[in-house]
Structure formats: C-alpha cells, structure tokens
Design a protein around this motif. Structure first.
Motif, PDB file in Angstrom:
ATOM      1  N   ALA A 547      39.325  39.419  36.495  1.00 51.09           N
ATOM      2  CA  ALA A 547      40.375  38.643  35.834  1.00 51.09           C
ATOM      3  C   ALA A 547      41.747  38.975  36.401  1.00 51.09           C
ATOM      4  O   ALA A 547      42.607  38.096  36.533  1.00 51.09           O
ATOM      5  CB  ALA A 547      40.341  38.907  34.331  1.00 51.09           C
ATOM      6  N   ASP A 548      41.981  40.252  36.744  1.00 49.50           N
ATOM      7  CA  ASP A 548      43.271  40.634  37.313  1.00 49.50           C
ATOM      8  C   ASP A 548      43.480  39.976  38.672  1.00 49.50           C
ATOM      9  O   ASP A 548      44.588  39.492  38.973  1.00 49.50           O
ATOM     10  CB  ASP A 548      43.334  42.155  37.432  1.00 49.50           C
ATOM     11  CG  ASP A 548      44.690  42.622  37.950  1.00 49.50           C
ATOM     12  OD1 ASP A 548      45.698  42.404  37.252  1.00 49.50           O
ATOM     13  OD2 ASP A 548      44.738  43.196  39.062  1.00 49.50           O
ATOM     14  N   ALA A 549      42.417  39.935  39.489  1.00 52.47           N
ATOM     15  CA  ALA A 549      42.549  39.274  40.796  1.00 52.47           C
ATOM     16  C   ALA A 549      42.838  37.786  40.626  1.00 52.47           C
ATOM     17  O   ALA A 549      43.682  37.216  41.333  1.00 52.47           O
ATOM     18  CB  ALA A 549      41.270  39.496  41.610  1.00 52.47           C
ATOM     19  N   ALA A 550      42.142  37.137  39.660  1.00 55.15           N
ATOM     20  CA  ALA A 550      42.393  35.711  39.425  1.00 55.15           C
ATOM     21  C   ALA A 550      43.812  35.476  38.921  1.00 55.15           C
ATOM     22  O   ALA A 550      44.483  34.521  39.340  1.00 55.15           O
ATOM     23  CB  ALA A 550      41.371  35.174  38.425  1.00 55.15           C
ATOM     24  N   ALA A 551      44.275  36.346  38.007  1.00 52.82           N
ATOM     25  CA  ALA A 551      45.634  36.180  37.487  1.00 52.82           C
ATOM     26  C   ALA A 551      46.670  36.381  38.588  1.00 52.82           C
ATOM     27  O   ALA A 551      47.679  35.653  38.655  1.00 52.82           O
ATOM     28  CB  ALA A 551      45.872  37.160  36.335  1.00 52.82           C
ATOM     29  N   LEU A 554      46.686  33.219  40.762  1.00 50.30           N
ATOM     30  CA  LEU A 554      47.364  32.097  40.116  1.00 50.30           C
ATOM     31  C   LEU A 554      48.861  32.347  39.986  1.00 50.30           C
ATOM     32  O   LEU A 554      49.662  31.403  40.034  1.00 50.30           O
ATOM     33  CB  LEU A 554      46.753  31.854  38.741  1.00 50.30           C
ATOM     34  CG  LEU A 554      45.319  31.313  38.750  1.00 50.30           C
ATOM     35  CD1 LEU A 554      44.774  31.229  37.329  1.00 50.30           C
ATOM     36  CD2 LEU A 554      45.280  29.937  39.406  1.00 50.30           C
ATOM     37  N   ALA A 555      49.260  33.630  39.812  1.00 52.37           N
ATOM     38  CA  ALA A 555      50.693  33.933  39.744  1.00 52.37           C
ATOM     39  C   ALA A 555      51.364  33.643  41.080  1.00 52.37           C
ATOM     40  O   ALA A 555      52.496  33.127  41.133  1.00 52.37           O
ATOM     41  CB  ALA A 555      50.890  35.389  39.346  1.00 52.37           C
ATOM     42  N   LEU A 556      50.682  33.971  42.182  1.00 50.85           N
ATOM     43  CA  LEU A 556      51.239  33.637  43.500  1.00 50.85           C
ATOM     44  C   LEU A 556      51.289  32.129  43.705  1.00 50.85           C
ATOM     45  O   LEU A 556      52.250  31.604  44.285  1.00 50.85           O
ATOM     46  CB  LEU A 556      50.399  34.301  44.596  1.00 50.85           C
ATOM     47  CG  LEU A 556      50.448  35.837  44.636  1.00 50.85           C
ATOM     48  CD1 LEU A 556      49.500  36.361  45.693  1.00 50.85           C
ATOM     49  CD2 LEU A 556      51.873  36.321  44.896  1.00 50.85           C
ATOM     50  N   LEU A 620      46.872  31.021  30.824  1.00 50.64           N
ATOM     51  CA  LEU A 620      45.551  31.302  30.272  1.00 50.64           C
ATOM     52  C   LEU A 620      44.874  32.447  31.020  1.00 50.64           C
ATOM     53  O   LEU A 620      44.222  33.309  30.411  1.00 50.64           O
ATOM     54  CB  LEU A 620      44.689  30.040  30.339  1.00 50.64           C
ATOM     55  CG  LEU A 620      43.320  30.102  29.664  1.00 50.64           C
ATOM     56  CD1 LEU A 620      43.482  30.380  28.177  1.00 50.64           C
ATOM     57  CD2 LEU A 620      42.560  28.801  29.883  1.00 50.64           C
ATOM     58  N   ALA A 621      45.048  32.495  32.355  1.00 50.28           N
ATOM     59  CA  ALA A 621      44.461  33.587  33.133  1.00 50.28           C
ATOM     60  C   ALA A 621      45.095  34.926  32.761  1.00 50.28           C
ATOM     61  O   ALA A 621      44.419  35.960  32.688  1.00 50.28           O
ATOM     62  CB  ALA A 621      44.620  33.312  34.621  1.00 50.28           C
ATOM     63  N   GLY A 622      46.409  34.938  32.551  1.00 52.80           N
ATOM     64  CA  GLY A 622      47.055  36.177  32.126  1.00 52.80           C
ATOM     65  C   GLY A 622      46.565  36.641  30.764  1.00 52.80           C
ATOM     66  O   GLY A 622      46.359  37.843  30.538  1.00 52.80           O
TER      67      GLY A 622
END
Length: 694
Positions: A547-551, A554-556, A620-622
C-alpha cells in the motif's frame, strides 16, 4: 329479512399517524445531508451528526405498516377488497411522481432504462438486483415495491396470526432482530455487487421489520403486550439513537433501532387505546402524518431538481444560505405534499377504493373481536350510539370498565350492525329470572367472587399448586418426625507416620507431574500462537509495504496536472459514483472501516466527491496505507505479547518439570547399605603374667 354482517372496528390510533411525520422528517434530514446542501463545515457536521441514522426512518415505516395493518385488519374481509383499498392509497401518488420524474429526466436529458422504468411503474423494481433498476426513476419508490409485497402476503398471514399462540408471536419479536443482525455476515453468500441490494432493498429481508410490527399488533389486540410506557419508550429510543450514532458499529444499527421502534409504536398505540394524552395526537401532528406519504415521495425529486436548476448540485450553499435552503426545501416539499394529498390521494382513494356501504347477505354471527366493542349507553350520545371507554379496552369481563359484578337486564340486547341498540320482546320467564329477589341472591360477596374466579378460571393452576403444597407439607412432617440418630464413633486406628508421609509425598508428586504436563502443553500452545502472530505481522508488513508503494506512486502521479473535464452535474455524478464504488470495494476488501465508509458516502472528514478521480484515488490510497500501517503496528504488538507469553509459559514448564523430577526421586525407596566382607583373624590366647613388684 336479512341483516348485514357486523364487523368490529378497532380503535383509531392517531398518535401513530403523528409519528409517521417524525419518520418522514428523519429521512428528509438524511437526504438533505447526503446531498451536501450545507457547505459550511461546522453546520454540515451538526447536520450529519443529527441525521446520521435518518435512513432508518424507512425501517420505522415498515414496522409501523405491519402494526397498523394487523391492528385494523377486518376479520372476514376478502383479500381482494383489502388489496384494492391499499392500492388506492399508494398507487395514484406513485403514478403522479413517476410521471414527474420522467419529465425531469427528459428536461435534463438523463438516460432512462426502459425496462427499469416499466419495473418501477408496476412496483417490482425491488426484486431486481441490478444497478439502475431498484433506484430507477423516482428512487424512493423502492419502498413501495416492498410494501406491495407485504400487502400481497398479509391476507394469507393474518388468519395464522389470529390463531397463533402468544409464545410464537413473542418468539417472532425476539427472532426478527437477530435475523436482521445476521444479514451482515450472511451477505457474503451473495455476489459483492448485490450485497447492498440484499441487505437494504430485497423485500424478503426488509419484511422482517414488517412482521415485527405485525406480531406486536396482534399481542396488543390480545392484551398480551408487555412493554414500557410512552415516556420510558421514548427515552430508550433517544438513548439508542445517540449511542448507536456515536459508539456502535453500523452493522448493529438496524437491529437496535428496530427494537426501539417497536417499543415506541406499541407504547403510543397503548396510550391511544387507554385515552391518554400524547404529543403526537394533536390535530397538527395528525395532519402532518397524513401528508407524510406524499412528502416522502416528492422530497428527493424536488430537492435534486431545484439544485440542478440553480447550479448548486454537488457544490452546496455557503454560510447560512445552506440551512435556510434546507428549511425552504422542507416548506416547499410540505406544500407540494399537501396538494398531492388533497387533490390526488384523497379523491382517488374515494374513487378507486372499495365501497364502504355494507353489503346485504345472509345473517351471520360476527366473530368476537380481540378488542372489546363499545357498550351502548342511551344517554351518552344522540341516537343511543355508545362511545368507547378507553379503560374498558383493557379490562376483564363484565359490564363495568373493570369487570365488576354489575349485570345487564337480559331483556336488552345491543346490536352494533346499525350503530343503535335494539330490544327483543320479553319472554314469559324473564320476569321471574330478573326479579329483585333473584338478583339480590345472585350478587356474591368479594371473598366469594375471588374464590370462584380462582377455582373456575384457573383450575389447572389451583390443582398444581394444591398438590405441590400438600407434598411439601408431607415432606416437612416426615423430616420433623424422624428421630435423629447419633453416628457411632469409629475406633481409632493406629497411625503409621512413615506411611502417611509417603502417601503425602506420592500425592504431591502426582499433582506436580500433572501441573508440569499442563504447563508443557500451555507452553506449546503459546508457542504456536506466537508463530501465528509472527506470520500475521509479516503479512501485515507486506500489505503495508504494498500500500505504501502504491500511495507513493499515486502521490508522484498527482504532481502532474489532472485532465480538464467540464464541470457539469453529469460529471459530478460520475465522479461521485466512482468514489462510492471504489470506497465500497475497499470496504469489502477490509481496507476501510464502517465509519470511514460512512464518511466517504456522506462526504465528511475531507472526502469530496467533486474532486477528480485521480485525486480521489490518491486520497483513498493514502487512507488505505494508513489503515494497513495501523494494522501492522497492531499485529507487531500482538506478536511481541505472544512472544512474552510463550517465554513465561516455557519458564513455568521448565520449573515444574524440575520440581516433578525431584518429587519422583524423593518418592523412590532408599536402598539398604550392603554388608562389607570382614576377615576374621584368629587371636592368640593371652598369656598370664605376674604383676611387677617394686
């Protein structure tokens, strides 16, 4: 000459009519909050907290419908007549709002599924578990589809309710909330996209609330209802509402509120029957309750249409304009509902409903109603029509309200088919039977009345209690009359101290051995728990890392500009649908809690359905990452606690094992020392020597 069959009417319940307006107001407040009419954060928070459970107003309607319909159901009435009367009540308003909703959709060029519209028109949309069907056209009409299903079943179930045992009815009241609670784990048996329909729309599951009200009404008709009064029931309802909104998970809301609604409805009905004052039976509240059905059908359609026409749909009104808009919507919907009730509902009920004129037919004896019929008093009202004494509805047998011993003149027989008393001619033996001397001899004293009531009304109970009393007295007499014998003291036996010591040592060794075995088993079990907790912590860490990698990704991506799309109501509606679908998917996957899902659906705590889906996905990812991190930290804490418990159990097992070995060693017999071989040396005979002199 034939007479019309008599039909006993149950007393009217105006307080329940007034309570219908409270339920409609709760639904209105919930929809006003979800439409985000109020943009001011503080005011919106107050609105959301106040009406967070307002959607359960539909649940109140279902419980109330079951209660009122069973209470007022006329025994012997044909099912066709009942269905015709109910359809005349709900269908004209439904058709008018259906046409209005289609006109609004045509004005805004909204797509309408033809089969969904046909299902909505014939009120079968609640049986179709497809998106765009059960919430089609005028979306609040799904509850009418459920009500129509209840109407079709009620004529078949009412005879069973009338003949059913009181214990079975009480079992229904207990089992229905438990079944409502079981719907949440049971929804996993259906596909994910149909779970909302299964728990919130499906007529079979929503019928549990209807049958709760039906069972409570039948208990009330039989005078077997045991519940708190209206003040206590109201306090329980308010406490349940506040506690559920603040501290209880969403899965328990429906079951708790169903119980609270049944208590309030039954208490209000009992107050009406007894003639007590309630705040819901005033003329204004009764009128509001009568127009509540039309208000419920028009309120969502009117608010959505006005907001889309003014361009405020999805944006909200700043400052005090939001609360004023909500108040304006309330008054506007109330005015439209009054017009719909006055010029559509009432005329069509008179035109389409069955005729109220009693049909002539062969004379028949009407069955005795569960609620006592009013006794006619010639002096009470003009024309000799009696009125209902509230106290008589809950009294025993007899002519007085409390079932006293006063008797009627047998020459007077009151018939209620035409609403006036009728007398029959006196027979030759009536004068002798009703003479004052005979009547005076028939009047018993209070003690005779109580004894006769006890012996004639409850013979089984009298026999059982008398038998138990005789058996108890006989047993007591036997115990008192039996002489007590002093036991002879046994002769003291010689005590072997060594044997006693060895017996104590053997018992101690056995106990320590058992404790050591239990400690070893506990140590193995806690070690297994620690290994399981370690695996859970590793899986939680892997999920958090993912989840941290996905967040981060998406943040980038959020740093790039989002695509430009026209800010139209259609675009906002599409964004809101995407956010709700993504949030529901995350909830069923276990990444969102029920409270977080409620915040997403209500637009609270930073959730804004108007934002671009890319931004919503990043937020949502965060949120998912934070939730998984919290779960990993909790799993790591559990793993450390399990490791500590396993170490303590292992130390205890080692200590008890050493102690058990020492006890077993002490119990073993000590071997006797072996006799050493002694070599006997022959001793020479001592020779005698004389003593030395000098």
């Amino acid at each position: 000459m034939t007479s019309a069959p008599t039909t006993a009417r149950a007393p009217r319940l105006p307080s329940l009519t007034g309570l219908r307006w409270i339920a409609a107001l709760l639904v209105f407040g919930f929809h006003a909050g979800t439409m985000r009419i109020i943009a001011e954060p503080e005011l919106k928070t107050v609105m959301d907290k106040t009406f967070s459970l307002g959607l359960s107003g539909v649940e109140f309607f279902f419980v109330l419908s079951g209660f009122v319909l069973v209470w007022s159901y006329r025994d012997g009435e044909p099912g066709r007549r009942f269905l015709r009367r109910r359809l005349a009540k709900i269908y004209p308003n439904h058709v008018v709002t259906f046409v209005a909703a289609l006109a609004v959709a045509a004005w805004f060029a909204d797509p309408v599924l033809p089969w969904a519209a046909i299902g909505n028109l014939f009120l079968v949309q609640a049986w179709i578990p497809l998106n765009g069907y059960f919430y089609s056209v005028n979306n609040v009409s799904w509850s009418l589809s459920c009500e129509l299903a209840f109407y079709l079943c009620l004529p078949l179930v009412v005879p069973w309710l009338r003949r059913g045992r009181t214990g079975v009815l009480r079992a229904v009241l207990v089992a229905a909330p438990l079944l409502i609670l079981a719907l949440w784990p049971g929804q996993h048996l259906v596909p994910e996209e149909q779970r909302w329909w299964f728990t919130q729309i499906f007529p079979v599951t929503r019928s549990l609330e209807f049958w709760m009200g039906a069972a409570a009404a039948e208990l009330m008709r039989r005078h077997r209802w045991r519940g708190p009064g209206l003040p206590v029931a109201s306090l329980l309802f308010v406490a349940t509402w506040v506690v559920a909104a603040l501290w209880i998970r969403a899965e328990f809301w429906a079951a708790l509120l169903a119980v609270a609604y049944v208590l309030v409805i039954a208490a209000a009905a009992e107050a009406d029957v007894r003639g007590r004052w309630t705040p819901w039976r005033s003329r204004a509240m009764v009128w509001l309750g009568e127009v509540s059905f039309a208000f419920y059908l028009v309120h969502v359609l009117v608010m959505v249409t006005v907001l889309r026409l003014t361009g405020d749909w999805g944006t909200g009104l700043p400052g005090w304009r939001g609360p004023l808009a909500v108040l304006g919507f309330l008054l506007l919907n109330l005015a439209l509902a009054a017009a719909l009730h006055r010029w559509v509902e009432l005329p069509m009920m008179r035109r389409l409903g069955p005729s109220r004129r009693p049909r002539t037919g062969p004379a028949a004896v009407a069955p005795a109603p569960a609620v006592p019929a009013p006794r006619s008093h010639p002096s009470s009202t003009p024309g000799g029509v009696g009125r209902i004494e509230p106290s008589a509805l809950f009294s025993g047998r007899g002519d007085t309200p409390q079932g006293g011993a006063r008797r009627r003149d047998p020459a007077v027989i009151c018939t209620r088919a035409q609403g006036r008393p009728r007398t029959r001619p006196r027979r030759p033996g009536d004068a002798a039977r009703s003479s004052p001397a005979t009547v005076s001899r028939e009047v018993p004293t209070m003690s005779q009345t109580v004894l006769r009531h006890f012996l004639t009304e409850v013979p089984e109970a009298a026999a059982i209690w008398s038998t138990l009393t005789v058996l108890a007295l006989a047993l007591l007499a036997v115990l008192v009359a039996r002489p007590e014998r002093e036991p002879a003291e046994p002769a003291p036996e010689p005590v072997d101290a060594d044997a006693v010591h060895r017996a104590d040592l053997a018992r101690y060794a056995d106990e320590v051995a058992v404790a050591a075995a239990g400690a070893a088993q506990t140590a193995r079990r806690r070690r297994e728990r620690w290994l399981v907790a370690q695996d859970e912590a590793e899986r939680a860490w892997a999920a958090y890392d993912e989840a941290d990698a996905a967040a981060r990704r998406l943040a980038l991506a959020a740093a790039l500009p989002t695509p430009r799309t026209p800010h139209t109501p259609t675009e906002y509606a599409a964004r809101e649908r995407w956010l709700r679908h993504a949030a529901m998917t995350a909830y069923w996957r276990g990444d969102l809690t029920a409270r977080q899902l409620a915040d997403v659906l209500a637009g609270r705590n930073g959730w804004d359905p108007r934002r671009h889906p890319a931004e919503q996905e990043a937020v949502l990812a965060g949120t998912i990452r934070d939730g998984r991190r919290a779960r990993w930290e909790a799993a790591a804490a559990r793993e450390r606690l399990a490791w500590r418990d396993a170490e303590l159990a292992a130390d205890a097992a080692r200590t008890l094992t050493v102690e058990a070995y020492a006890a077993a060693t002490a119990l073993r017999p000590v071997p006797a020392p072996r006799a050493s071989a002694v070599t006997r040396v022959p001793v020479a005979a001592a020779r005698w020597r004389p003593a030395r002199i000098g």
